[in-house]
Design a protein around this motif. Structure first.
Motif, PDB file in Angstrom:
ATOM      1  N   ARG A   1      10.959   7.426   8.732  1.00 58.22           N
ATOM      2  CA  ARG A   1       9.867   7.499   9.713  1.00 58.22           C
ATOM      3  C   ARG A   1      10.138   6.594  10.912  1.00 58.22           C
ATOM      4  NH1 ARG A   1       6.655   7.816   5.154  1.00 58.22           N
ATOM      5  NH2 ARG A   1       6.054   5.635   5.230  1.00 58.22           N
ATOM      6  N   ALA A   2      10.805   5.462  10.666  1.00 57.70           N
ATOM      7  CA  ALA A   2      11.134   4.530  11.747  1.00 57.70           C
ATOM      8  C   ALA A   2      12.362   4.995  12.541  1.00 57.70           C
ATOM      9  CB  ALA A   2      11.379   3.132  11.175  1.00 57.70           C
ATOM     10  N   GLY A   3      13.028   6.066  12.069  1.00 61.66           N
ATOM     11  CA  GLY A   3      14.203   6.583  12.768  1.00 61.66           C
ATOM     12  C   GLY A   3      15.471   5.795  12.506  1.00 61.66           C
ATOM     13  N   LEU A   4      15.467   4.943  11.460  1.00 65.07           N
ATOM     14  CA  LEU A   4      16.605   4.065  11.187  1.00 65.07           C
ATOM     15  C   LEU A   4      17.580   4.630  10.160  1.00 65.07           C
ATOM     16  CD1 LEU A   4      14.553   0.754  11.070  1.00 65.07           C
ATOM     17  CD2 LEU A   4      15.939   1.611  12.970  1.00 65.07           C
ATOM     18  N   ALA A   5      17.117   5.555   9.335  1.00 60.24           N
ATOM     19  CA  ALA A   5      17.957   6.141   8.288  1.00 60.24           C
ATOM     20  C   ALA A   5      17.573   7.602   8.109  1.00 60.24           C
ATOM     21  CB  ALA A   5      17.796   5.383   6.972  1.00 60.24           C
ATOM     22  N   VAL A   6      18.468   8.340   7.474  1.00 66.34           N
ATOM     23  CA  VAL A   6      18.232   9.754   7.222  1.00 66.34           C
ATOM     24  C   VAL A   6      18.912  10.141   5.910  1.00 66.34           C
ATOM     25  CG1 VAL A   6      20.239  10.511   8.578  1.00 66.34           C
ATOM     26  CG2 VAL A   6      18.304  12.067   8.257  1.00 66.34           C
ATOM     27  N   ARG A   7      18.291  11.072   5.177  1.00 64.92           N
ATOM     28  CA  ARG A   7      18.901  11.626   3.972  1.00 64.92           C
ATOM     29  C   ARG A   7      19.783  12.803   4.387  1.00 64.92           C
ATOM     30  NH1 ARG A   7      13.389  10.484   2.373  1.00 64.92           N
ATOM     31  NH2 ARG A   7      13.255   9.360   0.400  1.00 64.92           N
ATOM     32  N   VAL A   8      21.009  12.832   3.842  1.00 63.58           N
ATOM     33  CA  VAL A   8      21.967  13.889   4.182  1.00 63.58           C
ATOM     34  C   VAL A   8      22.632  14.366   2.900  1.00 63.58           C
ATOM     35  CG1 VAL A   8      24.091  14.416   5.462  1.00 63.58           C
ATOM     36  CG2 VAL A   8      22.425  12.815   6.434  1.00 63.58           C
ATOM     37  N   ARG A   9      22.703  15.694   2.737  1.00 68.57           N
ATOM     38  CA  ARG A   9      23.429  16.252   1.582  1.00 68.57           C
ATOM     39  C   ARG A   9      24.896  15.884   1.686  1.00 68.57           C
ATOM     40  NH1 ARG A   9      20.904  18.276  -2.303  1.00 68.57           N
ATOM     41  NH2 ARG A   9      18.970  19.311  -1.810  1.00 68.57           N
ATOM     42  N   ASP A  10      25.453  15.473   0.556  1.00 71.89           N
ATOM     43  CA  ASP A  10      26.881  15.136   0.485  1.00 71.89           C
ATOM     44  C   ASP A  10      27.679  16.427   0.623  1.00 71.89           C
ATOM     45  OD1 ASP A  10      29.425  14.249  -0.149  1.00 71.89           O
ATOM     46  OD2 ASP A  10      28.815  13.173  -1.940  1.00 71.89           O
ATOM     47  N   THR A  11      28.587  16.469   1.580  1.00 66.67           N
ATOM     48  CA  THR A  11      29.379  17.687   1.795  1.00 66.67           C
ATOM     49  C   THR A  11      30.343  17.953   0.643  1.00 66.67           C
ATOM     50  OG1 THR A  11      30.962  16.422   3.108  1.00 66.67           O
ATOM     51  CG2 THR A  11      29.227  17.581   4.315  1.00 66.67           C
ATOM     52  N   ALA A  12      30.763  16.906  -0.053  1.00 70.14           N
ATOM     53  CA  ALA A  12      31.689  17.071  -1.182  1.00 70.14           C
ATOM     54  C   ALA A  12      30.962  17.518  -2.448  1.00 70.14           C
ATOM     55  CB  ALA A  12      32.438  15.770  -1.447  1.00 70.14           C
ATOM     56  N   ASP A  13      29.706  17.132  -2.592  1.00 74.93           N
ATOM     57  CA  ASP A  13      28.921  17.486  -3.784  1.00 74.93           C
ATOM     58  C   ASP A  13      27.495  17.764  -3.328  1.00 74.93           C
ATOM     59  OD1 ASP A  13      27.448  17.673  -6.108  1.00 74.93           O
ATOM     60  OD2 ASP A  13      28.248  15.834  -7.007  1.00 74.93           O
ATOM     61  N   ARG A  14      27.174  19.032  -3.154  1.00 73.38           N
ATOM     62  CA  ARG A  14      25.889  19.442  -2.579  1.00 73.38           C
ATOM     63  C   ARG A  14      24.686  18.986  -3.415  1.00 73.38           C
ATOM     64  NH1 ARG A  14      25.394  20.312   2.246  1.00 73.38           N
ATOM     65  NH2 ARG A  14      23.832  21.901   2.017  1.00 73.38           N
ATOM     66  N   ARG A  15      24.921  18.556  -4.654  1.00 74.66           N
ATOM     67  CA  ARG A  15      23.813  18.067  -5.479  1.00 74.66           C
ATOM     68  C   ARG A  15      23.405  16.649  -5.090  1.00 74.66           C
ATOM     69  NH1 ARG A  15      26.863  18.873 -10.909  1.00 74.66           N
ATOM     70  NH2 ARG A  15      28.391  18.084  -9.460  1.00 74.66           N
ATOM     71  N   ARG A  16      24.345  15.936  -4.466  1.00 72.19           N
ATOM     72  CA  ARG A  16      24.083  14.535  -4.082  1.00 72.19           C
ATOM     73  C   ARG A  16      23.480  14.456  -2.688  1.00 72.19           C
ATOM     74  NH1 ARG A  16      27.733   9.882  -5.415  1.00 72.19           N
ATOM     75  NH2 ARG A  16      28.072   9.878  -3.188  1.00 72.19           N
ATOM     76  N   VAL A  17      22.548  13.511  -2.556  1.00 74.91           N
ATOM     77  CA  VAL A  17      21.966  13.218  -1.250  1.00 74.91           C
ATOM     78  C   VAL A  17      22.288  11.766  -0.937  1.00 74.91           C
ATOM     79  CG1 VAL A  17      19.827  13.027   0.074  1.00 74.91           C
ATOM     80  CG2 VAL A  17      20.132  14.927  -1.544  1.00 74.91           C
ATOM     81  N   LEU A  18      22.851  11.551   0.236  1.00 75.97           N
ATOM     82  CA  LEU A  18      23.205  10.205   0.670  1.00 75.97           C
ATOM     83  C   LEU A  18      22.248   9.739   1.756  1.00 75.97           C
ATOM     84  CD1 LEU A  18      27.073  10.667   0.923  1.00 75.97           C
ATOM     85  CD2 LEU A  18      25.831   9.427  -0.858  1.00 75.97           C
ATOM     86  N   VAL A  19      21.955   8.454   1.747  1.00 74.55           N
ATOM     87  CA  VAL A  19      21.140   7.855   2.801  1.00 74.55           C
ATOM     88  C   VAL A  19      22.108   7.243   3.811  1.00 74.55           C
ATOM     89  CG1 VAL A  19      19.328   6.200   3.349  1.00 74.55           C
ATOM     90  CG2 VAL A  19      19.321   7.371   1.118  1.00 74.55           C
ATOM     91  N   HIS A  20      22.000   7.671   5.055  1.00 77.96           N
ATOM     92  CA  HIS A  20      22.857   7.206   6.148  1.00 77.96           C
ATOM     93  C   HIS A  20      22.012   6.452   7.167  1.00 77.96           C
ATOM     94  CE1 HIS A  20      26.499   9.888   5.663  1.00 77.96           C
ATOM     95  NE2 HIS A  20      25.643  10.501   4.870  1.00 77.96           N
ATOM     96  N   LEU A  21      22.608   5.476   7.817  1.00 76.25           N
ATOM     97  CA  LEU A  21      21.981   4.902   9.001  1.00 76.25           C
ATOM     98  C   LEU A  21      22.043   5.944  10.106  1.00 76.25           C
ATOM     99  CD1 LEU A  21      23.406   1.272   9.324  1.00 76.25           C
ATOM    100  CD2 LEU A  21      21.143   1.968   8.554  1.00 76.25           C
ATOM    101  N   THR A  22      21.007   5.999  10.926  1.00 77.37           N
ATOM    102  CA  THR A  22      21.046   6.850  12.099  1.00 77.37           C
ATOM    103  C   THR A  22      21.726   6.073  13.235  1.00 77.37           C
ATOM    104  OG1 THR A  22      18.940   6.000  12.889  1.00 77.37           O
ATOM    105  CG2 THR A  22      18.871   7.982  11.477  1.00 77.37           C
ATOM    106  N   GLU A  23      22.004   6.743  14.315  1.00 76.68           N
ATOM    107  CA  GLU A  23      22.546   6.054  15.486  1.00 76.68           C
ATOM    108  C   GLU A  23      21.556   4.996  15.966  1.00 76.68           C
ATOM    109  OE1 GLU A  23      25.205   4.699  17.924  1.00 76.68           O
ATOM    110  OE2 GLU A  23      25.632   6.314  16.529  1.00 76.68           O
ATOM    111  N   GLN A  24      20.277   5.320  15.935  1.00 80.35           N
ATOM    112  CA  GLN A  24      19.245   4.345  16.304  1.00 80.35           C
ATOM    113  C   GLN A  24      19.290   3.141  15.367  1.00 80.35           C
ATOM    114  OE1 GLN A  24      15.237   5.966  16.453  1.00 80.35           O
ATOM    115  NE2 GLN A  24      14.318   3.950  16.222  1.00 80.35           N
ATOM    116  N   GLY A  25      19.506   3.387  14.075  1.00 87.14           N
ATOM    117  CA  GLY A  25      19.610   2.304  13.102  1.00 87.14           C
ATOM    118  C   GLY A  25      20.812   1.416  13.369  1.00 87.14           C
ATOM    119  N   ARG A  26      21.968   2.035  13.640  1.00 91.51           N
ATOM    120  CA  ARG A  26      23.181   1.262  13.939  1.00 91.51           C
ATOM    121  C   ARG A  26      23.008   0.442  15.219  1.00 91.51           C
ATOM    122  NH1 ARG A  26      25.353   5.674  11.518  1.00 91.51           N
ATOM    123  NH2 ARG A  26      25.509   6.913  13.408  1.00 91.51           N
TER     124      ARG A  26
END
Length: 146
Positions: free
Chosen positions: A67-92
């Protein structure tokens, strides 16, 4: 020496409080942001373990970071069952704006030490970290024993 360590911890705590306020998140969210900055994308369970949180608390923190725009959940391209939390550009960018100058000044100070002195400092910091982790476990368990 003990008072210098306490003063450093207090100063770090103040920076964390001011950073959380500036980012519009709480201290738990800030701890998750720190772990993502240090380790890169993590699953929710990896983030929970790294931040010392329960799964539910981690999900709530991730929701707030999104909600703060600092992170986002993204499906892992190597394993579609996994969801990874990434920093957004705003977060970095926010992390760099807040902690970048602190890290740069610390790096300048570290350059004043010899390799042997730096190894001693690193040994002290690793032992201090181990001590803090043990006592965090003690407090988490509600025990007086370590």
């Amino acid at each position: 020496m003990t008072s210098a360590v306490q003063e450093l911890q207090d100063a770090t705590d103040l920076i964390d409080e001011l950073a959380a306020r500036r980012l519009g998140v709480n201290r738990t969210d800030l701890r998750c942001l720190s772990r993502l900055t240090a380790r890169g994308p993590l699953t929710a369970s990896e983030l929970a373990a790294a931040a010392g949180l329960t799964g539910g608390a981690t999900t709530t923190a991730i929701d707030r970071l999104e909600r703060a725009g600092l992170a986002v959940r993204v499906r892992d391209t190597a394993d579609r069952r996994r969801v990874l939390v990434h920093l957004t550009e705003q977060g970095r960018t926010a992390v760099e704006e807040i902690w970048g100058p602190i890290a740069a000044e610390a790096q300048t100070e570290l350059l004043r030490f010899s390799v042997a002195e730096l190894e001693l400092i690193e040994t002290f910091l690793r032992r201090a970290l181990h001590n803090q982790a043990r006592h965090a476990d003690r407090l988490r368990k509600g025990s007086d024993e370590i």
